[in-house]
Structure formats: C-alpha cells, structure tokens
Design a protein around this motif. Sequence first.
Motif, PDB file in Angstrom:
ATOM      1  N   HIS A   1       0.808  -1.216   0.000  1.00  0.00           N
ATOM      2  CA  HIS A   1       0.000   0.000   0.000  1.00  0.00           C
ATOM      3  C   HIS A   1       0.844   1.271   0.000  1.00  0.00           C
ATOM      4  O   HIS A   1       0.399   2.299  -0.480  1.00  0.00           O
ATOM      5  N   GLU A   2       2.064   1.222   0.526  1.00  0.00           N
ATOM      6  CA  GLU A   2       2.878   2.425   0.615  1.00  0.00           C
ATOM      7  C   GLU A   2       3.226   3.005  -0.747  1.00  0.00           C
ATOM      8  O   GLU A   2       3.126   4.203  -0.967  1.00  0.00           O
ATOM      9  N   ASP A   3       3.652   2.143  -1.658  1.00  0.00           N
ATOM     10  CA  ASP A   3       4.132   2.636  -2.950  1.00  0.00           C
ATOM     11  C   ASP A   3       3.473   1.956  -4.147  1.00  0.00           C
ATOM     12  O   ASP A   3       3.798   2.262  -5.289  1.00  0.00           O
ATOM     13  N   GLY A   4       2.555   1.005  -3.883  1.00  0.00           N
ATOM     14  CA  GLY A   4       1.886   0.307  -4.979  1.00  0.00           C
ATOM     15  C   GLY A   4       2.738  -0.743  -5.665  1.00  0.00           C
ATOM     16  O   GLY A   4       2.326  -1.316  -6.669  1.00  0.00           O
ATOM     17  N   ALA A   5       3.927  -0.999  -5.114  1.00  0.00           N
ATOM     18  CA  ALA A   5       4.791  -2.027  -5.706  1.00  0.00           C
ATOM     19  C   ALA A   5       4.099  -3.382  -5.632  1.00  0.00           C
ATOM     20  O   ALA A   5       3.377  -3.677  -4.687  1.00  0.00           O
ATOM     21  N   VAL A   6       4.338  -4.187  -6.659  1.00  0.00           N
ATOM     22  CA  VAL A   6       3.701  -5.500  -6.764  1.00  0.00           C
ATOM     23  C   VAL A   6       4.778  -6.558  -6.941  1.00  0.00           C
ATOM     24  O   VAL A   6       5.738  -6.359  -7.686  1.00  0.00           O
ATOM     25  N   GLU A   7       4.614  -7.676  -6.227  1.00  0.00           N
ATOM     26  CA  GLU A   7       5.534  -8.798  -6.405  1.00  0.00           C
ATOM     27  C   GLU A   7       4.739 -10.097  -6.497  1.00  0.00           C
ATOM     28  O   GLU A   7       3.671 -10.225  -5.897  1.00  0.00           O
ATOM     29  N   PRO A   8       5.241 -11.063  -7.258  1.00  0.00           N
ATOM     30  CA  PRO A   8       4.532 -12.332  -7.428  1.00  0.00           C
ATOM     31  C   PRO A   8       4.388 -13.074  -6.105  1.00  0.00           C
ATOM     32  O   PRO A   8       5.295 -13.043  -5.268  1.00  0.00           O
ATOM     33  N   ALA A   9       3.231 -13.750  -5.938  1.00  0.00           N
ATOM     34  CA  ALA A   9       2.992 -14.522  -4.722  1.00  0.00           C
ATOM     35  C   ALA A   9       2.695 -15.994  -5.020  1.00  0.00           C
ATOM     36  O   ALA A   9       3.097 -16.862  -4.250  1.00  0.00           O
ATOM     37  N   ALA A  10       1.961 -16.268  -6.100  1.00  0.00           N
ATOM     38  CA  ALA A  10       1.599 -17.650  -6.442  1.00  0.00           C
ATOM     39  C   ALA A  10       1.267 -17.716  -7.929  1.00  0.00           C
ATOM     40  O   ALA A  10       0.784 -16.744  -8.501  1.00  0.00           O
ATOM     41  N   ASP A  11       1.485 -18.868  -8.523  1.00  0.00           N
ATOM     42  CA  ASP A  11       1.225 -19.041  -9.954  1.00  0.00           C
ATOM     43  C   ASP A  11      -0.253 -18.991 -10.307  1.00  0.00           C
ATOM     44  O   ASP A  11      -0.616 -18.619 -11.415  1.00  0.00           O
ATOM     45  N   ASP A  12      -1.111 -19.401  -9.367  1.00  0.00           N
ATOM     46  CA  ASP A  12      -2.549 -19.354  -9.614  1.00  0.00           C
ATOM     47  C   ASP A  12      -3.285 -19.231  -8.286  1.00  0.00           C
ATOM     48  O   ASP A  12      -2.674 -19.299  -7.213  1.00  0.00           O
ATOM     49  N   PHE A  13      -4.598 -19.048  -8.351  1.00  0.00           N
ATOM     50  CA  PHE A  13      -5.377 -18.776  -7.150  1.00  0.00           C
ATOM     51  C   PHE A  13      -5.441 -19.967  -6.205  1.00  0.00           C
ATOM     52  O   PHE A  13      -5.353 -19.800  -4.985  1.00  0.00           O
ATOM     53  N   LEU A  14      -5.584 -21.180  -6.720  1.00  0.00           N
ATOM     54  CA  LEU A  14      -5.640 -22.346  -5.840  1.00  0.00           C
ATOM     55  C   LEU A  14      -4.329 -22.550  -5.094  1.00  0.00           C
ATOM     56  O   LEU A  14      -4.324 -22.892  -3.912  1.00  0.00           O
ATOM     57  N   GLU A  15      -3.208 -22.326  -5.779  1.00  0.00           N
ATOM     58  CA  GLU A  15      -1.908 -22.410  -5.114  1.00  0.00           C
ATOM     59  C   GLU A  15      -1.824 -21.363  -4.000  1.00  0.00           C
ATOM     60  O   GLU A  15      -1.349 -21.642  -2.903  1.00  0.00           O
ATOM     61  N   PHE A  16      -2.305 -20.154  -4.281  1.00  0.00           N
ATOM     62  CA  PHE A  16      -2.313 -19.088  -3.277  1.00  0.00           C
ATOM     63  C   PHE A  16      -3.124 -19.493  -2.049  1.00  0.00           C
ATOM     64  O   PHE A  16      -2.663 -19.378  -0.915  1.00  0.00           O
TER      65      PHE A  16
END
Length: 149
Positions: free
Chosen positions: A124-139
């Motif tokens: 939220h501070e800077d809007g930076a985005v980083e990958p978390a999971a390849d798909d929603f079920l994995e997440f």
Amino acid sequence: MRFAEFDVLLQQALRRYAALERDGDVAVFDHWRATEADLMRVQRWLGVRLPEQYRGFLLRYGAGRFLFVELLPADEGRRWVETLLGANEAGSGFVAVAPVGTGDYWGFVVHDGICEDAVSFRYHEDGAVEPAADDFLEFVATEGLRVGR
C-alpha cells in the motif's frame, strides 16, 4: 493446481480443524458463495475479466474466512464486511481479492482488462507488486490452508 488436488488438501484441513470450529474457538470457513450475477457485476463495475480459476473458486467454495486468509466476497449484501467492489477501483491495474491486514493486498495484476492468473502481493505504501503464487488455488493452499509452510 487443479480443483481435484485442492479438494484433497481442503478435506485434510477440514478434518484437522473441525474440532476448533465445532467448539466455536475458531471460525474456520465462512462459505460466502458468489453467484454468476455477482461475478458479472464485479467484472462490469471494474471493467475486467477475472481469472476462471478464481471465479470457479468463489462459485464453489465462496469467500470470507478461509482458514488463515480472508477472501473478499463478491456479494454486496454482506454488512460490515469489505467486498470486492469496496476494495477496488476500475482502471487501477490491480484487483485486490484478499486483505493482508496491514493495508496491503493479494490480488491480480490487470493487463488490457484481463486479470493475470497469477496472484501478486501489492504494497500500500508505494503500490509495488511482487509475485505470490502461480494461480489462485496455489495461493489459497499456501496462505489459507498453510500447505507447504
């Protein structure tokens, strides 16, 4: 990940945490299922196409508390609950689907009105985005069911 594989993980989690939910100590799952109409309204409002796996998840399992992660419901009828439409703005380039509790969100990066299948973490501070999971079920398996942690 496929739904059949996720179902096995979910059933294991349900058995593992059933006593907590039964005793009222922990609300394990809310099961606030979306309808096709809910999902179409969200897509129209935000001007995006949500990933099919995510749409299938909301139709099949729902949103709300999903063990260790909160998933934003598509149903606007939920009182006192943040929803997909309340947490997102059309044209922002990101669709938040799960709050972290710090002002940050997990969600989908949007390109030309189409959400990526991968789940990303947005600060939220800077809007930076980083990958978390390849798909929603994995997440959800990793963050919600805590598989592989």
